[in-house]
Each structure stands twice: as structure tokens, then as C-alpha cells.
Design a protein around this motif. Structure first.
Motif, PDB file in Angstrom:
ATOM      1  N   ILE A  66     -47.215   5.804   4.615  1.00 35.34           N
ATOM      2  CA  ILE A  66     -46.035   5.871   5.491  1.00 35.34           C
ATOM      3  C   ILE A  66     -45.569   4.470   5.866  1.00 35.34           C
ATOM      4  O   ILE A  66     -44.408   4.256   6.192  1.00 35.34           O
ATOM      5  N   HIS A  67     -46.453   3.488   5.763  1.00 32.09           N
ATOM      6  CA  HIS A  67     -46.120   2.111   6.136  1.00 32.09           C
ATOM      7  C   HIS A  67     -45.589   1.290   4.967  1.00 32.09           C
ATOM      8  O   HIS A  67     -45.234   0.131   5.146  1.00 32.09           O
ATOM      9  N   ASP A  68     -45.539   1.890   3.783  1.00 32.30           N
ATOM     10  CA  ASP A  68     -44.982   1.208   2.606  1.00 32.30           C
ATOM     11  C   ASP A  68     -43.475   1.478   2.563  1.00 32.30           C
ATOM     12  O   ASP A  68     -42.991   2.338   1.846  1.00 32.30           O
ATOM     13  N   TYR A  69     -42.738   0.708   3.371  1.00 26.75           N
ATOM     14  CA  TYR A  69     -41.324   0.979   3.599  1.00 26.75           C
ATOM     15  C   TYR A  69     -40.470   0.870   2.343  1.00 26.75           C
ATOM     16  O   TYR A  69     -39.549   1.659   2.152  1.00 26.75           O
ATOM     17  N   SER A  70     -40.752  -0.101   1.494  1.00 27.66           N
ATOM     18  CA  SER A  70     -39.923  -0.257   0.300  1.00 27.66           C
ATOM     19  C   SER A  70     -40.098   0.911  -0.660  1.00 27.66           C
ATOM     20  O   SER A  70     -39.127   1.412  -1.232  1.00 27.66           O
ATOM     21  N   THR A  71     -41.328   1.378  -0.825  1.00 33.95           N
ATOM     22  CA  THR A  71     -41.565   2.524  -1.699  1.00 33.95           C
ATOM     23  C   THR A  71     -40.953   3.790  -1.106  1.00 33.95           C
ATOM     24  O   THR A  71     -40.339   4.592  -1.824  1.00 33.95           O
ATOM     25  N   ILE A  72     -41.095   3.950   0.206  1.00 35.48           N
ATOM     26  CA  ILE A  72     -40.488   5.112   0.882  1.00 35.48           C
ATOM     27  C   ILE A  72     -38.977   5.094   0.659  1.00 35.48           C
ATOM     28  O   ILE A  72     -38.373   6.120   0.321  1.00 35.48           O
ATOM     29  N   GLN A  73     -38.355   3.933   0.826  1.00 39.20           N
ATOM     30  CA  GLN A  73     -36.907   3.833   0.639  1.00 39.20           C
ATOM     31  C   GLN A  73     -36.509   4.124  -0.804  1.00 39.20           C
ATOM     32  O   GLN A  73     -35.504   4.783  -1.051  1.00 39.20           O
ATOM     33  N   ASN A  74     -37.298   3.648  -1.762  1.00 31.56           N
ATOM     34  CA  ASN A  74     -37.013   3.938  -3.173  1.00 31.56           C
ATOM     35  C   ASN A  74     -37.118   5.436  -3.455  1.00 31.56           C
ATOM     36  O   ASN A  74     -36.322   5.983  -4.221  1.00 31.56           O
ATOM     37  N   LEU A  75     -38.110   6.097  -2.857  1.00 33.66           N
ATOM     38  CA  LEU A  75     -38.259   7.541  -3.038  1.00 33.66           C
ATOM     39  C   LEU A  75     -37.096   8.311  -2.409  1.00 33.66           C
ATOM     40  O   LEU A  75     -36.635   9.309  -2.964  1.00 33.66           O
ATOM     41  N   ILE A  76     -36.620   7.829  -1.264  1.00 31.03           N
ATOM     42  CA  ILE A  76     -35.467   8.464  -0.622  1.00 31.03           C
ATOM     43  C   ILE A  76     -34.220   8.277  -1.480  1.00 31.03           C
ATOM     44  O   ILE A  76     -33.452   9.217  -1.708  1.00 31.03           O
ATOM     45  N   ASP A  77     -34.018   7.058  -1.980  1.00 34.12           N
ATOM     46  CA  ASP A  77     -32.843   6.773  -2.821  1.00 34.12           C
ATOM     47  C   ASP A  77     -32.858   7.586  -4.108  1.00 34.12           C
ATOM     48  O   ASP A  77     -31.804   7.988  -4.606  1.00 34.12           O
ATOM     49  N   ALA A  78     -34.068   7.817  -4.661  1.00 37.04           N
ATOM     50  CA  ALA A  78     -34.197   8.597  -5.896  1.00 37.04           C
ATOM     51  C   ALA A  78     -34.183  10.096  -5.624  1.00 37.04           C
ATOM     52  O   ALA A  78     -34.296  10.890  -6.550  1.00 37.04           O
ATOM     53  N   LYS A  79     -34.062  10.474  -4.351  1.00 36.51           N
ATOM     54  CA  LYS A  79     -34.060  11.869  -3.920  1.00 36.51           C
ATOM     55  C   LYS A  79     -35.365  12.579  -4.277  1.00 36.51           C
ATOM     56  O   LYS A  79     -35.391  13.788  -4.487  1.00 36.51           O
ATOM     57  N   THR A  80     -36.443  11.803  -4.330  1.00 38.77           N
ATOM     58  CA  THR A  80     -37.769  12.366  -4.521  1.00 38.77           C
ATOM     59  C   THR A  80     -38.347  12.774  -3.177  1.00 38.77           C
ATOM     60  O   THR A  80     -39.003  13.802  -3.061  1.00 38.77           O
ATOM     61  N   LEU A  81     -38.093  11.969  -2.177  1.00 39.32           N
ATOM     62  CA  LEU A  81     -38.532  12.239  -0.813  1.00 39.32           C
ATOM     63  C   LEU A  81     -37.327  12.769  -0.036  1.00 39.32           C
ATOM     64  O   LEU A  81     -36.387  12.033   0.240  1.00 39.32           O
ATOM     65  N   THR A  82     -37.346  14.066   0.251  1.00 41.77           N
ATOM     66  CA  THR A  82     -36.213  14.708   0.920  1.00 41.77           C
ATOM     67  C   THR A  82     -36.683  15.421   2.187  1.00 41.77           C
ATOM     68  O   THR A  82     -37.884  15.618   2.387  1.00 41.77           O
ATOM     69  N   ILE A  83     -35.731  15.801   2.991  1.00 44.56           N
ATOM     70  CA  ILE A  83     -36.053  16.545   4.210  1.00 44.56           C
ATOM     71  C   ILE A  83     -36.729  17.866   3.853  1.00 44.56           C
ATOM     72  O   ILE A  83     -37.700  18.271   4.494  1.00 44.56           O
ATOM     73  N   GLU A  84     -36.244  18.526   2.813  1.00 42.84           N
ATOM     74  CA  GLU A  84     -36.814  19.812   2.412  1.00 42.84           C
ATOM     75  C   GLU A  84     -38.279  19.668   2.017  1.00 42.84           C
ATOM     76  O   GLU A  84     -39.112  20.493   2.400  1.00 42.84           O
ATOM     77  N   LYS A  85     -38.605  18.631   1.259  1.00 40.11           N
ATOM     78  CA  LYS A  85     -40.001  18.420   0.843  1.00 40.11           C
ATOM     79  C   LYS A  85     -40.883  18.049   2.026  1.00 40.11           C
ATOM     80  O   LYS A  85     -42.044  18.468   2.096  1.00 40.11           O
ATOM     81  N   LEU A  86     -40.339  17.277   2.950  1.00 43.47           N
ATOM     82  CA  LEU A  86     -41.119  16.935   4.137  1.00 43.47           C
ATOM     83  C   LEU A  86     -41.334  18.154   5.029  1.00 43.47           C
ATOM     84  O   LEU A  86     -42.370  18.273   5.687  1.00 43.47           O
ATOM     85  N   MET A  87     -40.358  19.057   5.077  1.00 41.55           N
ATOM     86  CA  MET A  87     -40.515  20.273   5.869  1.00 41.55           C
ATOM     87  C   MET A  87     -41.630  21.155   5.318  1.00 41.55           C
ATOM     88  O   MET A  87     -42.284  21.874   6.066  1.00 41.55           O
ATOM     89  N   GLN A  88     -41.867  21.099   4.013  1.00 41.51           N
ATOM     90  CA  GLN A  88     -42.974  21.851   3.425  1.00 41.51           C
ATOM     91  C   GLN A  88     -44.318  21.289   3.869  1.00 41.51           C
ATOM     92  O   GLN A  88     -45.297  22.021   3.976  1.00 41.51           O
ATOM     93  N   LEU A  89     -44.371  19.985   4.127  1.00 48.40           N
ATOM     94  CA  LEU A  89     -45.610  19.335   4.564  1.00 48.40           C
ATOM     95  C   LEU A  89     -45.785  19.351   6.080  1.00 48.40           C
ATOM     96  O   LEU A  89     -46.894  19.169   6.578  1.00 48.40           O
ATOM     97  N   ALA A  90     -44.699  19.568   6.788  1.00 50.03           N
ATOM     98  CA  ALA A  90     -44.731  19.508   8.251  1.00 50.03           C
ATOM     99  C   ALA A  90     -45.496  20.706   8.817  1.00 50.03           C
ATOM    100  O   ALA A  90     -45.543  21.776   8.209  1.00 50.03           O
ATOM    101  N   PRO A  91     -46.097  20.521   9.992  1.00 51.81           N
ATOM    102  CA  PRO A  91     -46.819  21.639  10.611  1.00 51.81           C
ATOM    103  C   PRO A  91     -45.859  22.757  11.020  1.00 51.81           C
ATOM    104  O   PRO A  91     -44.666  22.530  11.216  1.00 51.81           O
TER     105      PRO A  91
END
Length: 141
Positions: A66-91
Motif C-alpha cells: 500500500i506504501h508503493d505509491y508509484s506502483t499503485i498509481q500505475n495499477l490505477i492508470d492501467a485500470k487493474t486496481l479499481t474500486i470494484e476490485k477493492l470492494m471485493q477485498l474490503a470487509p
């Protein structure tokens, strides 16, 4: 044209068209920026919620911390990391932020429209007699 004369009608019309064109370009760009900002904020909040619930879930699912900001941003830009995918992991019980992404955008647009309405209410008719007297006084000097 009654007040400024026909020779200034073209310039007045040109300024109005320029303002309309600028608003047609800048308005949607500004609103898209606000929505993007809301989406980024929602993703960051979900990342923190998921990390608090299971510190290894993000590493397992996306291969980064979660602290690897550049990789997180790249995943968001590539639409790999999305709200829908995070909702699947969320409690369970985590509120989905998707319906609220346009809130700030709509509030901003409503504020601009309110300012425009107030500006239109402040417009008063010109006193032609006083304007003509000022014009004649300026010509005589």
C-alpha cells in the motif's frame, strides 16, 4: 447596438462567442478533473480499509504494498486496481463509494450555476439619459 453603436456589435459578439467557447472547453475538463480526484480519493480510502482488515490482501491481489505509491498509481492508470476490485477485498459492511463519486462535481457545478444566477439578478437596465449626458459631456471637452 443601441447603446454602443453598430460599429461595436461585432466586437461584442466576438467576445461573447469566445467566452462561450472557453466555457465549452474548460467546463467539461474541470468537471472531469473533479470526478477523477473523487475516484482517486475513494481508491485511497478503500486501500486503507483493506490494509487495516488484512495487511497482506493487497500484496496477494496486486503484487505491491500500500506504501508503493508509484506502483499503485500505475495499477490505477492501467485500470487493474479499481474500486470494484477493492470492494471485493474490503470487509463486509464497507460502503461502496461509487454512487458518491459525482457529489463534489455536482456541488461545484451547482455553485457555478448559483453564481451565474446571482450575477444575472444583479444586472440592471442602463439609464440611457445619464449615459447620453455623459457621452455629450465627454465629446464637448
Amino acid at each position: 447596438a443601441d447603446l454602443f453603436g453598430q460599429k461595436h456589435a461585432g466586437a461584442i459578439h466576438g467576445k461573447a462567442l469566445t467566452a462561450w467557447a472557453a466555457s465549452a472547453v474548460c467546463g467539461p475538463m474541470g468537471l472531469a478533473y473533479l470526478r477523477s480526484h473523487s475516484q482517486q480519493k475513494a481508491v485511497q480510502e478503500l486501500l486503507e480499509i483493506v490494509d487495516k482488515d488484512d495487511a497482506t490482501a493487497i500484496k496477494k491481489s496486486f503484487g505491491c504494498s500500500i506504501h508503493d505509491y508509484s506502483t499503485i498509481q500505475n495499477l490505477i492508470d492501467a485500470k487493474t486496481l479499481t474500486i470494484e476490485k477493492l470492494m471485493q477485498l474490503a470487509p463486509a459492511g464497507t460502503v461502496d463509494p461509487t454512487p458518491f463519486l459525482y457529489d463534489s462535481t455536482c456541488y461545484f457545478a451547482a455553485g457555478l450555476m448559483s453564481m451565474a444566477a446571482l450575477s444575472n439578478l444583479l444586472i440592471r437596465p442602463l439609464d440611457l439619459n445619464a449615459a447620453l449626458k455623459n457621452l455629450q459631456a465627454s465629446k464637448s471637452t
